[in-house]
Design a protein around this motif. Sequence first.
Motif, short mmCIF file in Angstrom:
data_model
loop_
_atom_site.label_atom_id
_atom_site.label_comp_id
_atom_site.label_asym_id
_atom_site.label_seq_id
_atom_site.Cartn_x
_atom_site.Cartn_y
_atom_site.Cartn_z
N SER A 42 -2.68 -74.64 95.26
CA SER A 42 -3.30 -75.41 94.19
C SER A 42 -4.08 -76.60 94.74
CB SER A 42 -2.24 -75.94 93.21
OG SER A 42 -1.43 -74.89 92.72
N LEU A 57 -6.33 -79.60 87.64
CA LEU A 57 -5.43 -78.90 88.55
C LEU A 57 -5.85 -77.44 88.58
CD1 LEU A 57 -2.80 -78.73 90.28
CD2 LEU A 57 -1.58 -78.23 88.13
N MET A 59 -5.18 -73.73 90.02
CA MET A 59 -4.12 -72.90 90.61
C MET A 59 -4.70 -71.54 90.98
SD MET A 59 -1.14 -73.92 87.85
CE MET A 59 0.15 -73.01 88.70
N ARG A 60 -4.49 -71.13 92.23
CA ARG A 60 -4.96 -69.84 92.71
C ARG A 60 -3.83 -68.82 92.55
NH1 ARG A 60 -7.30 -73.69 95.85
NH2 ARG A 60 -5.67 -73.74 97.45
N GLU A 66 -8.27 -67.68 89.46
CA GLU A 66 -7.94 -69.11 89.45
C GLU A 66 -7.90 -69.62 88.02
OE1 GLU A 66 -10.98 -70.81 91.86
OE2 GLU A 66 -10.07 -70.16 93.75
N SER A 68 -7.83 -73.37 85.77
CA SER A 68 -8.05 -74.80 85.87
C SER A 68 -7.47 -75.49 84.64
CB SER A 68 -9.55 -75.11 85.97
OG SER A 68 -9.77 -76.50 86.07
#
Length: 264
Positions: A42, A57, A59-60, A66, A68
């Motif tokens: 992240s 933030l 996060m993958r 991803e 957001s």
Amino acid sequence: MKTLAIVFSLVLSGSLLQAQSFVGIWQGTLLGSQDQSVQVASTLTLRQEGNNYLGNLVMRLPNGTEESYGIKAVLVNNILAGTATFPSDNTSYQIECVFQGDKLVVAVGLLTVPVMGGVFTKGQQSVKVPQMKKNEPSAVASSDGLFRNNRLVGAWAHTRYYGSGEFYGSVRTTLIFYPDGRMATGSSSGNASLGGSSVSSTSDGIQSMEGVRWYSKGAEQIWLRYTGRGAGADKLFAEYGISSDAQKILLYRNGGKQLYQRVQ
């Protein structure tokens, strides 16, 4: 202020009072609070506007996509605390950040229950967020290989009304879907009246459904898997329909249907 316990399990007691700036780009890995095999790389980007800290933030996820989340937070007692909101359906999580030396400890929770946490360091580049097509499914595979529709994540309340003659009553129950597959019931309340008399009761707190993990099949089914049992023991929890703004879900269970509204 109710804090997420995961912050204090990760932070050394002497590191909270160091004056440092939260502003910048922070990179790290968020771990599941219940299952640390759940690991999500992240990036947290923060800027300050007056007394507020804003940013996102990213996060993958394990499937390569991803997500957001928009951040809005304030600094209280050396803890940066606020919300992380998924913009497509306004699902909000708690987020808290605190310094541990020159690193940033980040905790994410739902209804004060820790969901994920990790240690971030300052990076140089932000993550490019791909544009998601309208109504594109948001279900992703977790570390256990089960797909979960993120639009279901959150707390949902159902109110049942009943009455006969002068008697009237209602019961409100709350159902919680966590992103790591846990399920729980939240606060409940009941009211009843007869003639000029009435009674009410309220039960607070969160009760986890131990040994159960939820997951989704397609766009209309929620299934349950039980700890220690194989996939052959999975059970259909409900078929569902969800509104376009993800603020209401209609659960079809046991031959009936119940309308739930998002409360978190």
